[in-house]
Motif scaffolding. Structure first.
Motif, mmCIF file in Angstrom:
data_model
loop_
_atom_site.group_PDB
_atom_site.id
_atom_site.type_symbol
_atom_site.label_atom_id
_atom_site.label_comp_id
_atom_site.label_asym_id
_atom_site.label_seq_id
_atom_site.Cartn_x
_atom_site.Cartn_y
_atom_site.Cartn_z
ATOM 1 N N ARG A 296 -34.582 -4.810 -43.147
ATOM 2 C CA ARG A 296 -33.753 -4.554 -44.104
ATOM 3 C C ARG A 296 -32.224 -4.534 -43.782
ATOM 4 N NH1 ARG A 296 -37.898 -3.081 -46.723
ATOM 5 N NH2 ARG A 296 -38.565 -1.331 -47.369
ATOM 6 N N ALA A 297 -32.048 -5.426 -42.642
ATOM 7 C CA ALA A 297 -30.800 -5.595 -41.811
ATOM 8 C C ALA A 297 -29.636 -6.330 -42.708
ATOM 9 C CB ALA A 297 -30.836 -6.085 -40.477
ATOM 10 N N ASP A 298 -28.582 -5.660 -42.826
ATOM 11 C CA ASP A 298 -27.515 -6.336 -43.315
ATOM 12 C C ASP A 298 -26.486 -6.389 -41.974
ATOM 13 O OD1 ASP A 298 -25.034 -7.514 -44.334
ATOM 14 O OD2 ASP A 298 -25.052 -6.169 -46.141
ATOM 15 N N THR A 299 -26.803 -7.529 -41.242
ATOM 16 C CA THR A 299 -25.800 -7.791 -39.901
ATOM 17 C C THR A 299 -24.561 -8.247 -40.277
ATOM 18 O OG1 THR A 299 -26.930 -9.554 -39.226
ATOM 19 C CG2 THR A 299 -27.867 -7.374 -38.564
ATOM 20 N N GLY A 300 -23.993 -8.535 -41.352
ATOM 21 C CA GLY A 300 -22.709 -9.207 -41.663
ATOM 22 C C GLY A 300 -22.874 -10.495 -41.902
ATOM 23 N N GLY A 301 -21.556 -11.157 -42.296
ATOM 24 C CA GLY A 301 -21.472 -12.401 -42.578
ATOM 25 C C GLY A 301 -21.013 -12.408 -44.193
ATOM 26 N N LYS B 3 -29.569 -10.330 -44.454
ATOM 27 C CA LYS B 3 -28.049 -10.894 -44.323
ATOM 28 C C LYS B 3 -27.766 -10.885 -42.818
ATOM 29 C CE LYS B 3 -26.573 -9.420 -48.880
ATOM 30 N NZ LYS B 3 -25.382 -8.575 -49.513
ATOM 31 N N ALA B 4 -27.026 -12.030 -42.513
ATOM 32 C CA ALA B 4 -26.660 -12.120 -41.095
ATOM 33 C C ALA B 4 -25.324 -13.257 -41.159
ATOM 34 C CB ALA B 4 -27.757 -12.955 -40.276
ATOM 35 N N PRO B 5 -24.883 -12.874 -39.892
ATOM 36 C CA PRO B 5 -23.515 -13.866 -39.941
ATOM 37 C C PRO B 5 -23.784 -15.253 -39.838
ATOM 38 C CG PRO B 5 -23.477 -11.808 -38.203
ATOM 39 C CD PRO B 5 -24.634 -12.114 -38.784
ATOM 40 N N THR B 6 -24.703 -15.502 -39.094
ATOM 41 C CA THR B 6 -25.366 -17.041 -39.076
ATOM 42 C C THR B 6 -26.889 -17.204 -39.597
ATOM 43 O OG1 THR B 6 -26.207 -17.024 -36.881
ATOM 44 C CG2 THR B 6 -23.726 -17.521 -37.122
ATOM 45 N N ASN B 7 -27.193 -18.524 -39.989
ATOM 46 C CA ASN B 7 -28.719 -18.683 -40.111
ATOM 47 C C ASN B 7 -29.390 -18.473 -38.931
ATOM 48 O OD1 ASN B 7 -29.306 -21.242 -39.000
ATOM 49 N ND2 ASN B 7 -27.648 -21.847 -40.390
ATOM 50 N N ALA B 8 -29.043 -18.576 -37.825
ATOM 51 C CA ALA B 8 -29.857 -18.453 -36.673
ATOM 52 C C ALA B 8 -30.422 -17.056 -36.499
ATOM 53 C CB ALA B 8 -29.263 -19.375 -35.443
ATOM 54 N N GLN B 9 -29.662 -16.286 -36.994
ATOM 55 C CA GLN B 9 -30.143 -14.610 -36.894
ATOM 56 C C GLN B 9 -30.845 -14.205 -37.894
ATOM 57 O OE1 GLN B 9 -25.630 -13.782 -36.761
ATOM 58 N NE2 GLN B 9 -26.002 -13.284 -34.812
ATOM 59 N N CYS B 10 -31.565 -15.033 -38.892
ATOM 60 C CA CYS B 10 -32.481 -14.653 -39.745
ATOM 61 C C CYS B 10 -33.864 -14.547 -38.953
ATOM 62 C CB CYS B 10 -32.840 -15.533 -40.927
ATOM 63 S SG CYS B 10 -31.423 -15.647 -41.822
ATOM 64 N N VAL B 11 -34.980 -13.794 -39.392
ATOM 65 C CA VAL B 11 -35.979 -13.593 -38.808
ATOM 66 C C VAL B 11 -36.546 -14.891 -38.710
ATOM 67 C CG1 VAL B 11 -36.574 -11.314 -39.140
ATOM 68 C CG2 VAL B 11 -37.158 -12.989 -40.907
ATOM 69 N N GLY C 294 -16.317 -25.913 -41.712
ATOM 70 C CA GLY C 294 -17.235 -25.998 -40.659
ATOM 71 C C GLY C 294 -17.917 -24.859 -39.967
ATOM 72 N N ASP C 295 -17.227 -23.787 -40.260
ATOM 73 C CA ASP C 295 -17.569 -22.760 -39.590
ATOM 74 C C ASP C 295 -18.470 -21.718 -40.474
ATOM 75 O OD1 ASP C 295 -16.333 -23.178 -37.034
ATOM 76 O OD2 ASP C 295 -14.350 -22.358 -37.829
ATOM 77 N N GLU C 296 -19.500 -21.397 -40.084
ATOM 78 C CA GLU C 296 -20.574 -20.759 -40.744
ATOM 79 C C GLU C 296 -20.043 -19.298 -41.019
ATOM 80 O OE1 GLU C 296 -25.333 -19.615 -40.861
ATOM 81 O OE2 GLU C 296 -24.618 -20.970 -39.507
ATOM 82 N N GLN C 297 -19.999 -18.822 -42.353
ATOM 83 C CA GLN C 297 -19.157 -17.518 -42.814
ATOM 84 C C GLN C 297 -20.488 -16.478 -42.921
ATOM 85 O OE1 GLN C 297 -15.692 -17.357 -42.910
ATOM 86 N NE2 GLN C 297 -16.207 -19.211 -41.695
ATOM 87 N N GLY C 298 -21.645 -16.642 -43.410
ATOM 88 C CA GLY C 298 -22.566 -15.962 -43.603
ATOM 89 C C GLY C 298 -24.006 -16.487 -44.141
ATOM 90 N N ALA C 299 -25.155 -15.778 -43.867
ATOM 91 C CA ALA C 299 -26.481 -16.228 -44.423
ATOM 92 C C ALA C 299 -27.234 -15.340 -44.931
ATOM 93 C CB ALA C 299 -26.935 -16.793 -43.137
ATOM 94 N N LEU C 300 -28.005 -15.692 -45.869
ATOM 95 C CA LEU C 300 -28.870 -15.090 -46.640
ATOM 96 C C LEU C 300 -30.296 -15.388 -46.269
ATOM 97 C CD1 LEU C 300 -27.721 -14.958 -50.466
ATOM 98 C CD2 LEU C 300 -27.602 -13.314 -48.670
ATOM 99 N N CYS C 301 -31.116 -14.584 -45.708
ATOM 100 C CA CYS C 301 -32.610 -14.814 -44.983
ATOM 101 C C CYS C 301 -33.421 -14.704 -46.281
ATOM 102 C CB CYS C 301 -32.752 -13.857 -43.861
ATOM 103 S SG CYS C 301 -31.417 -13.993 -42.895
#
Length: 191
Positions: free
Chosen positions: A52-57, A97-105, A118-125
């Motif tokens: 249930r982490a909202d780690t930013g972005g 939610k994460a700062p980058t898609n690489a941080q999704c499970v 060109g810089d990733e701003q945030g991601a929804l897993c």
């Protein structure tokens, strides 16, 4: 005008749908939803073990973990909007939610992320918005909620969700989808 460029797809045990490129006019913000290998499906509520982490972005769409979205559109006209979970329009549930898609499970079905210059701003897993007792059509460009009585080319009904497993052998049905990292399976039957 902002650019919402969407690339999404679905990868699940025994099921692979091709990723699509979708977008809208503009040039500032680029959003993408990309399939994650080995993903599965989720129930109508978040399971106790689901992050249930909202780690930013930051993403332009205002959704919370546990809410659902509808991803639609074409290369020239993408649309990402909040949709009631379990409803016909919803096709994905936000599981983190994460700062980058690489941080999704690693076993998420998909992720949607936006870039600025060109810089990733945030991601929804994202996981598919499955509902126990509900049915989905998996053929075509995106998963779709359907009436279980509707003929479907690749339609399935969710029979049960079992936890603390890493395969579908514990399902009461012959098929299903597994989340290895989060250790649960969605057991399905073909329509």
């Amino acid at each position: 005008m902002t650019n919402t460029r969407l690339k999404r797809g679905l990868a699940a045990v025994g099921l692979t749908l091709a990723a699509l490129s979708l977008g809208a006019c503009g040039s500032e913000v680029t959003g993408r939803a990309v399939p994650e290998a080995g993903g599965g499906v989720v129930a109508d509520t978040l399971l106790p073990d689901e992050p249930r982490a909202d780690t930013g972005g930051t993403v332009e769409i205002d959704v919370e973990i546990g809410e659902c979205v509808e991803l639609t559109g074409t290369v020239d006209d993408a649309n990402v909007v909040k949709a009631p979970c379990g409803s016909a329009p919803a096709n994905y549930k936000v599981i983190g939610k994460a700062p980058t898609n690489a941080q999704c499970v690693s076993d998420a079905d998909s992720y949607y992320y936006e870039t600025l210059m060109g810089d990733e701003q945030g991601a929804l897993c994202l996981d598919i918005d499955w509902v126990v007792g509900g049915c989905m059509e998996l053929a075509g460009d995106q998963p779709t909620h359907i009436d279980c009585a509707t003929p479907a080319r690749e339609g399935v009904r969710v029979v049960e969700i079992i936890t603390d497993v890493t395969d579908v052998e514990k399902c009461s049905t012959p098929s299903g989808y597994v989340y290895d990292e989060r250790r649960f399976a969605v057991c399905t039957e073909d329509l």
